[in-house]
Design a protein around this motif. Sequence first.
Motif, PDB file in Angstrom:
ATOM      1  N   TRP A  88      26.858 -19.866  -2.641  1.00 28.82           N
ATOM      2  CA  TRP A  88      25.504 -20.435  -2.812  1.00 28.82           C
ATOM      3  C   TRP A  88      25.563 -21.949  -3.022  1.00 28.82           C
ATOM      4  O   TRP A  88      24.787 -22.702  -2.410  1.00 28.82           O
ATOM      5  CB  TRP A  88      24.798 -19.794  -4.008  1.00 28.82           C
ATOM      6  CG  TRP A  88      24.518 -18.322  -3.962  1.00 28.82           C
ATOM      7  CD1 TRP A  88      24.870 -17.393  -4.903  1.00 28.82           C
ATOM      8  CD2 TRP A  88      23.791 -17.587  -2.954  1.00 28.82           C
ATOM      9  NE1 TRP A  88      24.430 -16.142  -4.541  1.00 28.82           N
ATOM     10  CE2 TRP A  88      23.760 -16.234  -3.353  1.00 28.82           C
ATOM     11  CE3 TRP A  88      23.179 -17.949  -1.754  1.00 28.82           C
ATOM     12  CZ2 TRP A  88      23.140 -15.230  -2.609  1.00 28.82           C
ATOM     13  CZ3 TRP A  88      22.561 -16.956  -1.000  1.00 28.82           C
ATOM     14  CH2 TRP A  88      22.546 -15.620  -1.421  1.00 28.82           C
ATOM     15  N   LEU A 148      24.225 -25.195  -0.980  1.00 30.93           N
ATOM     16  CA  LEU A 148      23.327 -26.133  -1.662  1.00 30.93           C
ATOM     17  C   LEU A 148      23.850 -27.560  -1.590  1.00 30.93           C
ATOM     18  O   LEU A 148      23.098 -28.504  -1.280  1.00 30.93           O
ATOM     19  CB  LEU A 148      23.200 -25.695  -3.129  1.00 30.93           C
ATOM     20  CG  LEU A 148      22.179 -26.399  -4.011  1.00 30.93           C
ATOM     21  CD1 LEU A 148      20.761 -26.166  -3.517  1.00 30.93           C
ATOM     22  CD2 LEU A 148      22.319 -25.907  -5.456  1.00 30.93           C
ATOM     23  N   TRP A 175      20.599 -30.664  -9.278  1.00 34.29           N
ATOM     24  CA  TRP A 175      20.037 -29.653  -8.365  1.00 34.29           C
ATOM     25  C   TRP A 175      19.028 -28.730  -9.054  1.00 34.29           C
ATOM     26  O   TRP A 175      18.739 -27.648  -8.569  1.00 34.29           O
ATOM     27  CB  TRP A 175      21.175 -28.839  -7.741  1.00 34.29           C
ATOM     28  CG  TRP A 175      21.980 -29.658  -6.774  1.00 34.29           C
ATOM     29  CD1 TRP A 175      21.740 -29.830  -5.445  1.00 34.29           C
ATOM     30  CD2 TRP A 175      23.140 -30.434  -7.071  1.00 34.29           C
ATOM     31  NE1 TRP A 175      22.673 -30.669  -4.895  1.00 34.29           N
ATOM     32  CE2 TRP A 175      23.547 -31.063  -5.872  1.00 34.29           C
ATOM     33  CE3 TRP A 175      23.873 -30.672  -8.240  1.00 34.29           C
ATOM     34  CZ2 TRP A 175      24.659 -31.906  -5.804  1.00 34.29           C
ATOM     35  CZ3 TRP A 175      24.978 -31.512  -8.177  1.00 34.29           C
ATOM     36  CH2 TRP A 175      25.359 -32.113  -6.975  1.00 34.29           C
ATOM     37  N   ASP A 231      16.043 -26.733  -9.793  1.00 31.07           N
ATOM     38  CA  ASP A 231      14.951 -26.230  -8.949  1.00 31.07           C
ATOM     39  C   ASP A 231      15.138 -26.508  -7.452  1.00 31.07           C
ATOM     40  O   ASP A 231      14.172 -26.443  -6.683  1.00 31.07           O
ATOM     41  CB  ASP A 231      13.584 -26.774  -9.411  1.00 31.07           C
ATOM     42  CG  ASP A 231      13.255 -26.345 -10.835  1.00 31.07           C
ATOM     43  OD1 ASP A 231      13.637 -25.223 -11.217  1.00 31.07           O
ATOM     44  OD2 ASP A 231      12.617 -27.136 -11.567  1.00 31.07           O
ATOM     45  N   GLN A 275      16.351 -25.796  -3.573  1.00 30.85           N
ATOM     46  CA  GLN A 275      16.352 -24.596  -2.733  1.00 30.85           C
ATOM     47  C   GLN A 275      17.477 -24.665  -1.706  1.00 30.85           C
ATOM     48  O   GLN A 275      17.951 -25.741  -1.343  1.00 30.85           O
ATOM     49  CB  GLN A 275      15.012 -24.460  -2.000  1.00 30.85           C
ATOM     50  CG  GLN A 275      13.838 -24.157  -2.909  1.00 30.85           C
ATOM     51  CD  GLN A 275      12.557 -23.978  -2.119  1.00 30.85           C
ATOM     52  OE1 GLN A 275      12.248 -24.771  -1.222  1.00 30.85           O
ATOM     53  NE2 GLN A 275      11.801 -22.938  -2.435  1.00 30.85           N
ATOM     54  N   HIS A 318      18.055 -23.873   2.064  1.00 21.59           N
ATOM     55  CA  HIS A 318      17.161 -23.680   3.217  1.00 21.59           C
ATOM     56  C   HIS A 318      17.824 -23.003   4.413  1.00 21.59           C
ATOM     57  O   HIS A 318      17.135 -22.607   5.350  1.00 21.59           O
ATOM     58  CB  HIS A 318      16.559 -25.036   3.631  1.00 21.59           C
ATOM     59  CG  HIS A 318      15.628 -25.589   2.596  1.00 21.59           C
ATOM     60  ND1 HIS A 318      14.320 -25.160   2.471  1.00 21.59           N
ATOM     61  CD2 HIS A 318      15.827 -26.504   1.621  1.00 21.59           C
ATOM     62  CE1 HIS A 318      13.742 -25.803   1.468  1.00 21.59           C
ATOM     63  NE2 HIS A 318      14.633 -26.625   0.931  1.00 21.59           N
ATOM     64  N   GLU A 336      13.348 -15.402  -3.200  1.00 21.41           N
ATOM     65  CA  GLU A 336      12.726 -16.358  -2.264  1.00 21.41           C
ATOM     66  C   GLU A 336      12.412 -17.707  -2.909  1.00 21.41           C
ATOM     67  O   GLU A 336      12.224 -18.698  -2.195  1.00 21.41           O
ATOM     68  CB  GLU A 336      11.448 -15.761  -1.649  1.00 21.41           C
ATOM     69  CG  GLU A 336      11.709 -14.671  -0.607  1.00 21.41           C
ATOM     70  CD  GLU A 336      11.915 -13.291  -1.206  1.00 21.41           C
ATOM     71  OE1 GLU A 336      12.069 -12.336  -0.411  1.00 21.41           O
ATOM     72  OE2 GLU A 336      11.940 -13.154  -2.445  1.00 21.41           O
ATOM     73  N   ARG A 337      12.369 -17.739  -4.234  1.00 28.71           N
ATOM     74  CA  ARG A 337      12.142 -19.033  -4.911  1.00 28.71           C
ATOM     75  C   ARG A 337      13.255 -20.019  -4.584  1.00 28.71           C
ATOM     76  O   ARG A 337      13.017 -21.213  -4.433  1.00 28.71           O
ATOM     77  CB  ARG A 337      12.098 -18.829  -6.436  1.00 28.71           C
ATOM     78  CG  ARG A 337      10.723 -18.530  -6.981  1.00 28.71           C
ATOM     79  CD  ARG A 337      10.772 -18.333  -8.490  1.00 28.71           C
ATOM     80  NE  ARG A 337      11.459 -19.425  -9.188  1.00 28.71           N
ATOM     81  CZ  ARG A 337      11.907 -19.334 -10.440  1.00 28.71           C
ATOM     82  NH1 ARG A 337      11.789 -18.210 -11.106  1.00 28.71           N
ATOM     83  NH2 ARG A 337      12.492 -20.364 -11.015  1.00 28.71           N
ATOM     84  N   VAL A 338      14.474 -19.503  -4.482  1.00 30.87           N
ATOM     85  CA  VAL A 338      15.627 -20.351  -4.169  1.00 30.87           C
ATOM     86  C   VAL A 338      15.988 -20.259  -2.686  1.00 30.87           C
ATOM     87  O   VAL A 338      16.507 -21.200  -2.106  1.00 30.87           O
ATOM     88  CB  VAL A 338      16.840 -19.948  -5.038  1.00 30.87           C
ATOM     89  CG1 VAL A 338      18.074 -20.776  -4.688  1.00 30.87           C
ATOM     90  CG2 VAL A 338      16.514 -20.112  -6.506  1.00 30.87           C
ATOM     91  N   LEU A 339      15.689 -19.100  -2.077  1.00 25.16           N
ATOM     92  CA  LEU A 339      16.083 -18.840  -0.687  1.00 25.16           C
ATOM     93  C   LEU A 339      14.839 -18.670   0.192  1.00 25.16           C
ATOM     94  O   LEU A 339      14.471 -17.542   0.556  1.00 25.16           O
ATOM     95  CB  LEU A 339      16.928 -17.556  -0.625  1.00 25.16           C
ATOM     96  CG  LEU A 339      18.164 -17.474  -1.520  1.00 25.16           C
ATOM     97  CD1 LEU A 339      18.779 -16.080  -1.460  1.00 25.16           C
ATOM     98  CD2 LEU A 339      19.191 -18.535  -1.143  1.00 25.16           C
ATOM     99  N   PRO A 340      14.187 -19.773   0.565  1.00 27.32           N
ATOM    100  CA  PRO A 340      12.978 -19.635   1.388  1.00 27.32           C
ATOM    101  C   PRO A 340      13.249 -19.069   2.780  1.00 27.32           C
ATOM    102  O   PRO A 340      12.332 -18.576   3.436  1.00 27.32           O
ATOM    103  CB  PRO A 340      12.428 -21.067   1.466  1.00 27.32           C
ATOM    104  CG  PRO A 340      13.587 -21.955   1.127  1.00 27.32           C
ATOM    105  CD  PRO A 340      14.443 -21.172   0.192  1.00 27.32           C
TER     106      PRO A 340
END
Length: 317
Positions: free
Chosen positions: A106, A110, A244, A246, A248, A250, A277-281
């Motif tokens: 992750w 990021l 970092w 908040d 996301q 992408h 989905e808040r982190v993984l749009p």
Amino acid sequence: MSSTRMIKANGIDFLIREQGQGPLVVLCHGWPELSYSWRHQIPALADAGFHVVAPDMRGYGQTTAPPEVAAYSIFDTVGDIVGLVQALGETRAMVVGHDWGAPVAWHAALFRPDIFTAVAGLSVPPPFRGRGKPLDLLRQNGITNFYWQYFQKPGVAEAELERDVGHTMRVVLGGRGLADPSAAMFVHEDKGFLGHGSPEEPLPAWLSEADLAYFTDAFRKSGFRGGLNWYRNIDRNWELTAPWQDAQIHQPSLFIAGSRDAVITGLIGAKRVNELERVLPNLRRKLIIEGAGHWVQQERPGEVNEALVSFLREAAR
């Protein structure tokens, strides 16, 4: 058939398992595991048209284990994967991680979206950076016997886990058939970390005696300190990742976990899985495999491989 070799990256030596040709996929294992944990995924992904590389991560197996606790921060472990991609002569890769390897995957996505074009995490949801240090928050909530806390003081967990490595691996990998799997995450003073397990318990169908012997032999040689040092950077990682807050991820992403995995069934884990989905749009799929526990890619390789191949093929287009 996968082959193994040593390769230098980010200033240390890595043992890697590798197979196939095509777009690069890096597989990051967790604790207390090895590149061997991906033995079912490596040939399946190679057959699907990928160049698959699974390292023994920093501190594990035949890979270098720096002595300093500070050498195991999220910057070091992500730096290892960036270095591996470069050492393999590539500029792009897709990254997959399980357990502690999931935060590495992750954060790789990021920190370096220019390199990592797609990311999959198994068992551990993506980084939701809370408002305080994780170990502080545990104490504030009156929790003093969580296994993260037990692992903090150098030498304590090592002494217990290294006393009988065969017993340790049998209990940790194979013997956690508890009615409440989360009970194994709490350490009772008189029992230690391994107190929940019974050596008489038969191994689960997915773990053979030969598999267990492989893990046992490796950890007899390496000890557990390298892997435990990852836990000793939990609060430091929180401090280091302040820029970092908040943020996301992408890139196309995939999340897989077992329905009986204590990491996602607890209060915090369940909330995070519901809010991926808040982190993984760009989350393409959330797969919760019914009846599977924590060692999901070893327990249910067919379903995991199918999901990974489908996701990686789509992401590679």
